[in-house]
Design an enzyme around this catalytic site. Structure first.
Site, PDB file in Angstrom:
ATOM      1  N   ASP A 104      -3.798   7.399   4.400  1.00 17.35           N
ATOM      2  CA  ASP A 104      -3.283   6.064   4.708  1.00 17.35           C
ATOM      3  C   ASP A 104      -3.943   5.554   5.992  1.00 17.35           C
ATOM      4  O   ASP A 104      -4.356   6.342   6.843  1.00 17.35           O
ATOM      5  CB  ASP A 104      -1.765   6.156   4.885  1.00 17.35           C
ATOM      6  CG  ASP A 104      -1.113   4.788   4.942  1.00 17.35           C
ATOM      7  OD1 ASP A 104      -1.763   3.793   4.581  1.00 17.35           O
ATOM      8  OD2 ASP A 104       0.074   4.721   5.331  1.00 17.35           O
ATOM      9  N   GLU A 105      -4.045   4.234   6.139  1.00 19.29           N
ATOM     10  CA  GLU A 105      -4.586   3.598   7.353  1.00 19.29           C
ATOM     11  C   GLU A 105      -5.959   4.173   7.722  1.00 19.29           C
ATOM     12  O   GLU A 105      -6.229   4.504   8.880  1.00 19.29           O
ATOM     13  CB  GLU A 105      -3.610   3.769   8.532  1.00 19.29           C
ATOM     14  CG  GLU A 105      -2.195   3.286   8.266  1.00 19.29           C
ATOM     15  CD  GLU A 105      -2.063   1.771   8.271  1.00 19.29           C
ATOM     16  OE1 GLU A 105      -3.107   1.088   8.302  1.00 19.29           O
ATOM     17  OE2 GLU A 105      -0.921   1.287   8.218  1.00 19.29           O
ATOM     18  N   LYS A 153       0.814  -1.216   0.000  1.00 16.05           N
ATOM     19  CA  LYS A 153       0.000   0.000   0.000  1.00 16.05           C
ATOM     20  C   LYS A 153       0.847   1.265   0.000  1.00 16.05           C
ATOM     21  O   LYS A 153       0.477   2.254  -0.643  1.00 16.05           O
ATOM     22  CB  LYS A 153      -0.961   0.002   1.181  1.00 16.05           C
ATOM     23  CG  LYS A 153      -0.318   0.151   2.545  1.00 16.05           C
ATOM     24  CD  LYS A 153      -1.364   0.206   3.634  1.00 16.05           C
ATOM     25  CE  LYS A 153      -0.727   0.346   5.002  1.00 16.05           C
ATOM     26  NZ  LYS A 153       0.051   1.591   5.136  1.00 16.05           N
ATOM     27  N   THR A 154       1.973   1.264   0.726  1.00  9.29           N
ATOM     28  CA  THR A 154       2.837   2.449   0.742  1.00  9.29           C
ATOM     29  C   THR A 154       3.390   2.710  -0.653  1.00  9.29           C
ATOM     30  O   THR A 154       3.490   3.861  -1.102  1.00  9.29           O
ATOM     31  CB  THR A 154       3.987   2.269   1.748  1.00  9.29           C
ATOM     32  OG1 THR A 154       3.441   1.990   3.036  1.00  9.29           O
ATOM     33  CG2 THR A 154       4.840   3.528   1.827  1.00  9.29           C
ATOM     34  N   GLN A 164      -7.138  -4.885   9.901  1.00 15.23           N
ATOM     35  CA  GLN A 164      -6.059  -4.398  10.767  1.00 15.23           C
ATOM     36  C   GLN A 164      -6.498  -3.190  11.590  1.00 15.23           C
ATOM     37  O   GLN A 164      -5.666  -2.391  12.020  1.00 15.23           O
ATOM     38  CB  GLN A 164      -4.824  -4.052   9.933  1.00 15.23           C
ATOM     39  CG  GLN A 164      -4.229  -5.252   9.213  1.00 15.23           C
ATOM     40  CD  GLN A 164      -2.945  -4.929   8.488  1.00 15.23           C
ATOM     41  OE1 GLN A 164      -1.936  -4.579   9.099  1.00 15.23           O
ATOM     42  NE2 GLN A 164      -2.972  -5.041   7.170  1.00 15.23           N
ATOM     43  N   ARG A 191       2.932  -9.830  10.532  1.00 18.27           N
ATOM     44  CA  ARG A 191       4.195  -9.085  10.575  1.00 18.27           C
ATOM     45  C   ARG A 191       5.341  -9.966  10.085  1.00 18.27           C
ATOM     46  O   ARG A 191       6.409  -9.469   9.758  1.00 18.27           O
ATOM     47  CB  ARG A 191       4.530  -8.625  12.004  1.00 18.27           C
ATOM     48  CG  ARG A 191       3.589  -7.650  12.682  1.00 18.27           C
ATOM     49  CD  ARG A 191       3.187  -6.507  11.813  1.00 18.27           C
ATOM     50  NE  ARG A 191       1.983  -6.843  11.078  1.00 18.27           N
ATOM     51  CZ  ARG A 191       1.553  -6.186  10.003  1.00 18.27           C
ATOM     52  NH1 ARG A 191       2.251  -5.177   9.529  1.00 18.27           N
ATOM     53  NH2 ARG A 191       0.443  -6.539   9.378  1.00 18.27           N
TER      54      ARG A 191
END
Length: 716
Positions: free
Chosen positions: A217-218, A32-33, A248, A600
């Site tokens: 973002d997020e 996504k980044t 998340q 992770r």
């Protein structure tokens, strides 16, 4: 370079969708980044956007820094002028430009949690409230919750309950004290801009009109205030792109509302929805196990994550007798894997639900001589000596800041006591001025004797001198001058203790941070430095360049990745946490937290759980987490070790020892006969079991009073 190069088809589609609302559902490890950075580059290089027309919002300075570097790598310095940063830092910048419309001067101070706590305690004391019966921390938490939901003191008072009225009084006094000090707290940084945009059509047109393209973002972590801010900013052009993963969403406890991402298509019916489902991080085994767990949640948007990565190792599960064995096991495994696979210590992370769980792991790592770093311990800028010097700097920048003034008025000791401070506050309240202004009027105070008046006047002169020096000195030099002229460093040197030496080193590090800030900041002003200090987060202080094992909570781990991940304490009562048992939404958030922990990992996951732990009630038995049972057996491997209580070589749950109580365990009761445990809730002395003994006979009982005999299948 072409911003569409090296992207997969869904990523390209997300980058090239320019006009109108866009929801990007980005699964764990799906890049996504990368997509956000390439989208910004696309807007600048191919869509004709100017840098100042783009607003990109993140949740951590670390994420913002990474995104800036990626954009710079794609388009060079063309992106200069782009507004990019955390919600709080961007809104602070906005308020320094527009805050005057809300009666806020550009030199406002940002109060951190410690400053806020000091203020709440003062307000409660002024109102004659007991700090024992009503916790200031709880009160501050309630105020923060109200602010994040855009509720004023009057809104809270209208709820009608006694506690609501009491809280509203504290909230109102707290707000008044903030304004008198020209200060804002974290929640104000979002809430005040929302009020500004709602109240002023001119401000809305000017600010929202400036940002033609908004990227967030997020998005799953936004709260009510952030949600309203985003809607207002996008109300005209509606060119809003939000990226997130509802699986998340793990910050409900601090106000995040998963409904914001789940209902995006209701807010923007014409929204384009793109799913990023190819994961580049984890192995096939880890990804499949994680998806098996999260599939049990009801409130989520379906995603089919897949990867071209290798199958990888099974997830290791170790049952240990207690926390000490757990720590030794983790330390031994890190040592062994590091040697056998030639791994750096920085490739390992140990995750846990609560900070208290780190102790046994720390002890074991120290004994092994394995270096480690804790993310989320006492932050550098929260240490007493650092807070003291920063308070001087805050007062220089904003003389109205009464919290900072009262913190340092007698630091280092000047013979100014609590009685004098109380009289200064009383005089300021009666005169309608700041505490700093009262220092210039001490001659009017008959209740303060001559010697103390001289000390107060001397302090006022010191601050005035430092304010003058601030105009002609760089930031690093100014901090040096504060440390010297305040007498703070000399006071530390007079104390011949190990603590004083450590505090002196920390003060020197603060001076160094000032010079370092000058080198990297575009505008290295005192105000900018103080803003960064106030808004810094735990994860921003984590130095991933050190070759050390990282220890952190599952909450702090979001957004990070490691080759090898340990998740400690996967037990009922810890994960999920016992406070979530009565709320299905809380259980789903705990499941998302476990999902975050699993995802992770790039190559290996190792899970530990204890058969018992020491707590307030002494030694208490534990049971395996329900989440562990949601992972298919084919993805698990039961580990053996000298610290593992019940070694097993296979992954068959039915072969686990009889001492482990879990859903499915067979039991015998002398009156009700043979039954099967269908649910475990709580832990230790509070462990409750739901047991089915036969058709129509289901009992919910406390395990410690049940006198149950645990059976092996061979006994049935």
């Amino acid at each position: 370079m072409d911003p569409l190069d090296s992207l997969n088809p869904p990523q390209k589609e997300a980058v090239a969708h320019v006009a109108g609302p866009l929801l990007i559902l980005a699964g764990a490890g799906s890049g996504k980044t990368r997509v956000l950075a390439h989208r910004i580059a696309y807007l600048l290089a191919l869509a004709g956007a100017r840098p100042y027309e783009i607003l990109a919002l993140t949740f951590t300075n670390k994420a913002a820094g990474e995104m800036k570097e990626r954009v710079r790598g794609l388009v060079g310095e063309v992106f200069a002028g782009l507004w990019m940063g955390t919600f709080h830092s961007v809104c602070a910048r906005l308020l320094r430009l527009e805050g005057r419309h809300m009666g806020i001067s550009p030199g406002f101070t940002i109060y951190d949690e410690q400053d806020q706590m000091v203020l709440v305690k003062q307000i409660m004391a002024d109102l004659g409230m007991s700090l024992v019966k009503t916790s200031p921390a709880t009160m501050l938490g309630k105020i923060s919750w109200a602010k994040s939901n855009l509720q004023s003191p009057d809104d809270v008072r209208e709820f009608g309950g006694h506690y609501d009225r009491v809280m509203a009084d504290v909230y109102s006094g707290y707000e008044g004290a903030l304004r008198a000090s020209n200060a804002l707290d974290f929640d104000d940084l979002i809430g005040v801009p929302v009020r500004l945009l709602r109240q002023s059509k001119e401000s809305l047109e000017r600010i929202a009109g400036r940002f033609r393209y908004i990227l967030i973002d997020e998005y799953q972590d936004t709260n009510r205030a952030q949600y309203e801010l985003v809607k207002l900013l996008a109300s005209g052009h509606r060119n809003i792109c939000v990226v997130g993963d509802d699986d998340q969403s793990i910050y409900r406890w601090r106000g995040a509302d998963i409904s914001n991402i789940l209902n995006f298509e209701k807010d923007f019916p014409d929204a384009k929805v793109i799913r990023l489902e190819q994961s580049y991080r984890s192995t096939k085994t880890i990804l499949a196990a994680a998806q098996s767990v999260i599939a049990s949640n009801r409130r989520r948007k379906h995603k089919d994550l897949w990867t071209q990565n290798e199958v990888g190792k099974k997830i290791g599960v170790a049952f240990v007798s207690g926390e000490q064995d757990e720590g030794r096991l983790i330390a031994d495994m890190i040592d062994g894997v590091a040697r056998e696979e030639a791994r750096r210590y920085a490739e390992f992370v140990v995750l846990y639900r609560t900070n208290a769980q780190s102790r046994s792991v720390e002890d074991a790592l120290r004994r092994k001589g394995i270096p480690y770093v804790i993310v989320g311990g006492i932050k550098f800028y929260e240490r007493r000596e650092i807070k003291d010097i920063v308070a001087y700097l805050k007062l220089i920048a904003n003389p109205q800041d009464s919290v900072s003034l009262l913190r340092i008025l007698n630091v280092p000791p000047r013979g100014i006591g609590d009685v004098t401070i109380a009289r200064l506050r009383e005089f300021a309240a009666e005169a309608g001025c700041s505490v700093f202004e009262t220092l210039g009027r001490v001659s009017e105070m008959g209740t303060i004797h001559g010697g103390t008046k001289q000390k107060l006047t001397g302090f006022a002169s010191l601050i005035a001198e430092l304010m003058s020096l601030a105009k002609d000195n760089s930031l690093g030099n100014l901090i040096n001058l504060v440390v010297d002229k305040s007498g703070y460093l000399a006071h530390l040197k007079d104390q011949v203790t190990v603590e004083a030496v450590t505090r002196t080193e920390n003060v020197r590090e603060l001076v160094a941070s000032g010079f370092e800030f000058e080198e990297r900041a575009g505008e290295p002003t005192l105000e900018k430095f103080l803003e960064e200090v106030s808004l810094i987060m735990d994860i921003d202080l984590w130095d991933d360049r050190k070759d050390a094992v990282s220890l952190m909570t599952l909450h702090n781990a979001k957004g990070l990745e490691f080759p090898v991940v340990f998740i400690a304490g996967v037990e009922e009562g810890l994960l999920p946490h016992y406070t979530s048992f009565e709320d299905q939404e809380e259980i789903e958030e705990e499941r998302r937290l476990f999902y975050v922990g699993l995802t992770r990992a790039k190559e290996q996951v190792l899970i530990s759980l204890a058969s018992g732990r020491r707590g307030f009630q002494g030694w208490t038995p534990q049971v395996a987490s329900r989440f562990l049972e949601e992972i298919p057996q084919e993805y698990l491997e039961i580990l053996t070790s000298e610290y593992v209580s019940y070694p097993r070589a296979d992954t068959d749950w039915d072969s686990l020892p009889e001492q482990v109580i879990r859903a499915g365990t067979r039991v015998r009761h002398r009156e009700w006969g043979i039954g099967r445990v269908v649910r475990c809730e709580g832990f230790g002395d509070s462990l409750r079991l739901t047991v089915t003994f036969g058709p129509g006979l289901t009992k919910r009982i406390l395990a410690r009073y049940a006198n149950l005999e645990l059976l092996e299948e061979s006994e049935l």
